[in-house]
Scaffold this motif. Structure first.
Motif, mmCIF file in Angstrom:
data_model
loop_
_atom_site.group_PDB
_atom_site.id
_atom_site.type_symbol
_atom_site.label_atom_id
_atom_site.label_comp_id
_atom_site.label_asym_id
_atom_site.label_seq_id
_atom_site.Cartn_x
_atom_site.Cartn_y
_atom_site.Cartn_z
ATOM 1 N N GLN A 1 0.502 -1.492 -17.968
ATOM 2 C CA GLN A 1 -0.120 -1.713 -16.877
ATOM 3 C C GLN A 1 -1.320 -0.781 -16.751
ATOM 4 O OE1 GLN A 1 0.812 -4.289 -14.816
ATOM 5 N NE2 GLN A 1 2.668 -4.813 -15.570
ATOM 6 N N THR A 2 -2.286 -1.458 -15.839
ATOM 7 C CA THR A 2 -3.468 -0.364 -15.602
ATOM 8 C C THR A 2 -2.844 0.712 -14.532
ATOM 9 O OG1 THR A 2 -4.748 -2.514 -15.598
ATOM 10 C CG2 THR A 2 -5.811 -0.234 -14.689
ATOM 11 N N PRO A 3 -3.234 2.159 -14.857
ATOM 12 C CA PRO A 3 -2.598 3.103 -14.123
ATOM 13 C C PRO A 3 -2.888 2.765 -12.536
ATOM 14 C CG PRO A 3 -3.361 3.808 -16.064
ATOM 15 C CD PRO A 3 -3.989 2.547 -16.122
ATOM 16 N N ILE A 4 -3.909 2.647 -12.354
ATOM 17 C CA ILE A 4 -4.455 2.894 -10.783
ATOM 18 C C ILE A 4 -5.492 1.452 -10.581
ATOM 19 C CG2 ILE A 4 -5.257 3.897 -8.922
ATOM 20 C CD1 ILE A 4 -4.696 6.593 -10.212
ATOM 21 N N VAL A 5 -4.897 0.836 -9.789
ATOM 22 C CA VAL A 5 -6.091 -0.422 -9.050
ATOM 23 C C VAL A 5 -6.026 -0.337 -7.963
ATOM 24 C CG1 VAL A 5 -6.549 -2.785 -8.962
ATOM 25 C CG2 VAL A 5 -5.276 -1.872 -10.943
ATOM 26 N N VAL A 6 -7.156 -0.315 -7.222
ATOM 27 C CA VAL A 6 -7.466 -0.086 -5.837
ATOM 28 C C VAL A 6 -8.540 -1.249 -5.421
ATOM 29 C CG1 VAL A 6 -8.296 1.378 -3.750
ATOM 30 C CG2 VAL A 6 -7.187 2.439 -5.718
ATOM 31 N N GLN A 7 -7.815 -2.096 -4.339
ATOM 32 C CA GLN A 7 -8.809 -3.275 -4.162
ATOM 33 C C GLN A 7 -9.021 -3.485 -2.433
ATOM 34 O OE1 GLN A 7 -6.830 -6.402 -5.626
ATOM 35 N NE2 GLN A 7 -8.084 -6.851 -7.399
ATOM 36 N N ASP A 8 -10.298 -3.142 -2.102
ATOM 37 C CA ASP A 8 -10.880 -3.418 -0.813
ATOM 38 C C ASP A 8 -9.913 -2.639 0.192
ATOM 39 O OD1 ASP A 8 -12.614 -5.187 -1.773
ATOM 40 O OD2 ASP A 8 -11.101 -6.860 -1.457
ATOM 41 N N PHE B 1 -11.741 0.502 -7.008
ATOM 42 C CA PHE B 1 -11.853 1.038 -8.246
ATOM 43 C C PHE B 1 -10.442 1.021 -9.214
ATOM 44 C CE2 PHE B 1 -10.142 4.763 -5.999
ATOM 45 C CZ PHE B 1 -9.341 5.237 -6.917
ATOM 46 N N THR B 2 -10.840 1.205 -10.424
ATOM 47 C CA THR B 2 -9.669 1.094 -11.295
ATOM 48 C C THR B 2 -9.615 2.402 -12.003
ATOM 49 O OG1 THR B 2 -10.528 -0.333 -12.782
ATOM 50 C CG2 THR B 2 -9.300 -1.293 -11.385
ATOM 51 N N VAL B 3 -8.705 2.797 -12.498
ATOM 52 C CA VAL B 3 -8.464 3.769 -13.560
ATOM 53 C C VAL B 3 -7.763 3.513 -14.587
ATOM 54 C CG1 VAL B 3 -7.690 6.305 -13.872
ATOM 55 C CG2 VAL B 3 -8.406 5.561 -11.535
ATOM 56 N N GLN B 4 -8.366 3.500 -15.837
ATOM 57 C CA GLN B 4 -7.564 3.166 -17.234
ATOM 58 C C GLN B 4 -6.736 3.995 -17.560
ATOM 59 O OE1 GLN B 4 -8.013 -0.051 -17.839
ATOM 60 N NE2 GLN B 4 -9.761 -0.331 -16.429
ATOM 61 N N GLU B 5 -5.853 3.851 -18.319
ATOM 62 C CA GLU B 5 -4.778 4.560 -19.247
ATOM 63 C C GLU B 5 -5.735 5.737 -19.866
ATOM 64 O OE1 GLU B 5 -1.625 4.031 -22.663
ATOM 65 O OE2 GLU B 5 -2.211 2.220 -21.596
ATOM 66 N N GLY B 6 -5.175 6.970 -19.683
ATOM 67 C CA GLY B 6 -5.627 7.927 -20.396
ATOM 68 C C GLY B 6 -7.008 8.339 -19.834
ATOM 69 N N GLU B 7 -7.524 8.141 -18.806
ATOM 70 C CA GLU B 7 -8.650 8.312 -18.361
ATOM 71 C C GLU B 7 -8.556 9.396 -17.211
ATOM 72 O OE1 GLU B 7 -12.593 5.677 -16.860
ATOM 73 O OE2 GLU B 7 -10.562 4.949 -15.966
ATOM 74 N N LYS C 1 -5.855 -2.322 5.464
ATOM 75 C CA LYS C 1 -6.238 -3.436 4.550
ATOM 76 C C LYS C 1 -6.395 -3.356 3.303
ATOM 77 C CE LYS C 1 -10.122 -6.069 5.645
ATOM 78 N NZ LYS C 1 -11.179 -6.295 6.188
ATOM 79 N N GLY C 2 -6.181 -4.393 2.406
ATOM 80 C CA GLY C 2 -6.492 -4.153 1.115
ATOM 81 C C GLY C 2 -5.029 -3.880 0.276
ATOM 82 N N GLN C 3 -5.318 -3.967 -1.119
ATOM 83 C CA GLN C 3 -4.008 -3.773 -1.796
ATOM 84 C C GLN C 3 -4.314 -2.518 -2.775
ATOM 85 O OE1 GLN C 3 -4.863 -7.331 -2.797
ATOM 86 N NE2 GLN C 3 -3.889 -7.766 -0.529
ATOM 87 N N ALA C 4 -3.249 -1.957 -3.342
ATOM 88 C CA ALA C 4 -3.299 -0.960 -4.471
ATOM 89 C C ALA C 4 -2.200 -0.800 -4.987
ATOM 90 C CB ALA C 4 -3.675 0.407 -3.766
ATOM 91 N N THR C 5 -2.306 -0.669 -6.449
ATOM 92 C CA THR C 5 -0.919 -0.693 -7.290
ATOM 93 C C THR C 5 -0.974 0.588 -8.100
ATOM 94 O OG1 THR C 5 -2.243 -1.933 -9.088
ATOM 95 C CG2 THR C 5 -0.903 -3.165 -7.372
ATOM 96 N N VAL C 6 0.108 1.147 -8.409
ATOM 97 C CA VAL C 6 -0.005 2.333 -9.485
ATOM 98 C C VAL C 6 0.888 1.837 -10.718
ATOM 99 C CG1 VAL C 6 0.756 4.559 -9.707
ATOM 100 C CG2 VAL C 6 -0.175 4.118 -7.666
ATOM 101 N N ASN C 7 0.555 1.591 -11.889
ATOM 102 C CA ASN C 7 1.186 1.460 -12.768
ATOM 103 C C ASN C 7 1.828 -0.008 -12.555
ATOM 104 O OD1 ASN C 7 0.867 2.687 -15.334
ATOM 105 N ND2 ASN C 7 3.129 3.510 -15.146
ATOM 106 N N GLY C 8 0.805 -0.965 -12.043
ATOM 107 C CA GLY C 8 1.515 -2.249 -11.513
ATOM 108 C C GLY C 8 2.326 -2.270 -10.625
ATOM 109 N N LEU C 9 2.760 -1.228 -9.734
ATOM 110 C CA LEU C 9 3.583 -1.204 -8.660
ATOM 111 C C LEU C 9 2.821 -1.193 -7.416
ATOM 112 C CD1 LEU C 9 6.087 1.275 -10.284
ATOM 113 C CD2 LEU C 9 6.602 -1.000 -10.096
ATOM 114 N N ASP C 10 3.189 -2.120 -6.595
ATOM 115 C CA ASP C 10 2.360 -2.146 -5.114
ATOM 116 C C ASP C 10 2.708 -0.875 -4.395
ATOM 117 O OD1 ASP C 10 0.947 -3.914 -3.233
ATOM 118 O OD2 ASP C 10 2.373 -3.085 -2.167
ATOM 119 N N VAL C 11 1.758 -0.429 -3.897
ATOM 120 C CA VAL C 11 2.084 0.963 -2.997
ATOM 121 C C VAL C 11 2.850 0.813 -1.930
ATOM 122 C CG1 VAL C 11 -0.035 2.152 -3.739
ATOM 123 C CG2 VAL C 11 -0.189 0.883 -2.065
#
Lengths: 368, 306
Positions: free
Chosen positions: B2-9, B25-31, B58-68
């Protein structure tokens, strides 16, 4: 399980490496019990009195002898005339003056009447009342002795027995009271402070981000304090028994079990306090002001609950300390078993459950 | 993977204060992703949302595909978090702290020793010392060890180098580079702009808003204006004179030089020279330089403020 052990061990490190905590944990109980046991007492011992014996005959000197024999009174001076009584009181040393009318023996035999006047320094009304009661009792006793010799008709013979505490030692009231107060304070204050400290220093932030379940965080923090508070209870009990001659008439096992229960009640109260505060200072003030004062005043430890206004009597029911003091006195002094103290025990169990449920509900799994 | 970190709005307010506004923003693996911004920009709030400590408005964020929000328990198992404030037990020794944090994450120091070895050997000589008595740099190294000891998939470092001496700062960043090579995604925040160059990508955050997300090289490349370094004997008078000059675009102090851009670029130099001649500055020097990442940020922050 390993997590739990490591967590509890960490908590012991905190306690043993902080001298202040150690001092509060073990120094405070010892100092308090000695203070309450020895210094703060409303018993009369060797109270200084002045005697104005205007008759100076056989019976009057026997009466004076009788007064001082019990160790309650000590004759500070013998007065010569009425006018010196006021001066003696003014000096402030004597607490009571005994005036025996002239021709005491004679009037006693011929008119069946001996006249003794007691003057007490009522600047301190409690002491004055106690002194007068003691003196009256002794004089009454003396009268009975004489009656035995003289065989008067028609007397009501009152036999008073002070059950469970024949010597009326105030220590018997203070030891359970102090024990309750200390267990409550130490347990509630220490846990609330230790949890607030994690929040204040930011370590709670890391604990929350770890996979530790909240229950484990709380139990891990509390277990060391259960152990330490129990040791405290043992110290106080031992001091009560060996230094102040407190009896333990009931079952020791039951007594200790009730101590553990009360420790749990106080700890859960501490957790509840900490769940609504973020600062050590606040937690400490809340425990001190919110627990110490009401407990000391409303638990029946210092002031009898029966003589309080009705609303305060109701209020005293929510003090865990009130119930524990009853339990302690019943077991230690009366030797009651569980069949007599179960209602109070049940109240404590109920309170503990209430506090625990409230704190779990209030425990925040996040920061805000 | 999964993408390590995805932050949306993501939005977050504290009362009337908007701490975060429309962050994505998103953070990729090994970044190694840097969050650069001044104090109070909202960096720590963002970290706390991602580490499940705060809830976003408001907005979503996931860490390794898991919802915060939904999967916070699972995230707490795989995330390594180093808060901005030193948050270890000060009265516990270095060793005890490390063992404690290993245990509460259900692992042992030995199991993941290879991951922390490099860092730990530097503080190992002080392992019997209470953590509170360590120097600033040592404290941060220990905190990093404790955050790493359970082999997290994603590492959150909130201002790890604040209050740390320059040598330790450099060492710290070297360690981050090596951790990155082990495949751990790292989100790091810092108020020091020079550290931005060490990140793979950076996001500039100001007043709760992201200004620009790019590689540091791109950000510099986008900076088109020619720039000069200027100095003179009386720097304070010089900076005031330069700012008073109508042709000046920007003028900031950077160390012992002033960095200057002009509205007309190279064409404006002659006018400036003529202007400065009337001011009689002693020991005046001026030469052309390549803009650094800090210049770019100053520029970005300025345009945003206008």
């Amino acid at each position: 399980m390993r997590q739990f052990i490591v967590f509890a061990r960490k908590e012991f490190y905190h306690i043993f490496r902080d001298r202040r905590t150690l001092l509060i944990l073990f120094g405070m109980p010892i100092v308090q019990i000695i203070l309450f046991g020895f210094a703060i007492t409303n018993e009369i011992k060797n109270a200084d009195i002045a005697v104005l014996d205007q008759s100076k005959d056989y019976y009057s000197s026997r009466l004076v002898q009788k007064l001082t024999a019990g160790g309650y009174f000590r004759i500070d001076r013998n007065l010569r005339d009425q006018s010196s009584i006021t001066a003696a009181f003014r000096e402030g040393r004597i607490k009571m003056a005994v005036v025996i009318a002239p021709e005491f023996s004679q009037s006693f035999h011929h008119h069946n009447k001996g006249r003794v006047q007691l003057l007490a320094d009522a600047g301190d009304p409690n002491t004055a009342t106690t002194l007068i009661n003691y003196a009256t009792a002794i004089i009454g006793n003396f009268q009975q002795e004489l009656n035995g010799e003289l065989e008067l008709p028609l007397t009501i013979d009152t036999t008073v027995t002070m059950e469970y505490n024949p010597a009326l030692k105030s220590v018997f009231l203070f030891v359970p009271g102090v024990m309750t107060l200390i267990l409550l304070l130490v347990s509630a204050m220490m846990t609330s402070i230790t949890i607030a400290r994690e929040k204040e220093l930011g370590t709670m932030e890391i604990l929350l981000v770890s996979p530790l379940p909240p229950a484990l965080i709380i139990v891990g923090k509390v277990v060391p304090y259960i152990v330490l508070s129990f040791i405290n209870a043992l110290i106080i009990l031992t001091m009560g028994v060996f230094i102040f001659g407190m009896p333990i008439k009931g079952s020791l096992v039951l007594l200790l079990a009730e101590c553990v229960l009360f420790v749990l009640t106080s700890l859960s109260l501490g957790i509840l306090i900490s769940s609504v505060t973020d600062k050590q200072q606040t937690a400490m003030m809340a425990s001190m002001m919110g627990l110490l004062m009401p407990t000391a005043l409303l638990s029946g430890f210092i002031f009898p609950i029966e003589s309080m206004p009705l609303p305060l009597q109701w209020l005293s029911n929510i003090m865990p300390a009130k119930w524990f003091i009853i339990i302690l006195k019943d077991i230690m002094l009366k030797g009651s078993g569980l069949q007599y103290v179960w209602p109070q025990t049940l109240v404590l169990v109920g309170m503990t459950l209430f506090f625990v449920i409230m704190s779990i509900r209030n425990f925040k799994i996040r920061l805000s | 993977m999964q993408t390590p970190i995805v932050v949306q709005d993501v939005h977050k307010s504290f009362g009337a204060v908007k701490a975060l506004h429309n962050i994505s923003f998103t953070v990729q693996e090994g970044e190694l992703f840097g969050l650069i911004g001044p104090d109070g920009a909202g960096k720590s709030t963002l970290f706390r949302i991602l580490t499940t400590l705060l809830l976003a408005d408001k907005g979503q964020a996931t860490v390794n595909g898991l919802d915060v929000v939904k999967d916070y328990k699972a995230i707490r198992k795989i995330a390594g978090y180093m808060p901005g404030r030193f948050s270890l037990y000060q009265d516990l020794t270095v060793e005890e702290n490390l063992h404690f944090f290993a245990t509460i994450f259900n692992t042992t120091v030995e199991a993941n020793y290879d991951l922390i070895e490099e860092i730990y050997v530097q503080i190992a000589p002080f392992k019997k010392r209470p953590a509170g008595k360590l120097s600033g740099g040592m404290k941060q190294k220990l905190a990093l060890c404790c955050a790493l000891v359970h082999k997290p998939a994603v590492l959150f470092l909130d201002e790890p180098t604040t209050g740390v001496d320059p040598v330790s700062r450099k060492e710290f960043w070297d360690m981050l580079q090596r951790l990155k090579q082990k495949g751990i995604a790292i989100l790091v925040s810092t108020p020091y702009m020079d550290e931005a160059m060490l990140c793979d990508r950076v996001a500039l955050i100001q007043n709760g808003q992201l200004l620009n997300i790019d590689t540091p090289q791109h950000i510099i490349a986008q900076f088109s204006k020619p720039m000069w370094a200027v100095r003179a004997k009386h720097m304070y008078r010089l900076i005031q004179d330069l700012r008073a000059f109508p042709g000046t675009d920007s003028c900031y102090a950077f160390g012992e030089y002033l960095h200057l851009t002009l509205k007309d670029g190279t064409a404006g130099v002659d006018a400036l020279q003529a202007y400065l001649d009337t001011k009689h500055h002693e020991a005046f020097t001026m030469f052309s330089i390549q803009a650094g990442i800090e210049d770019c940020f100053m520029e970005l922050m300025n345009t945003e403020n206008v």
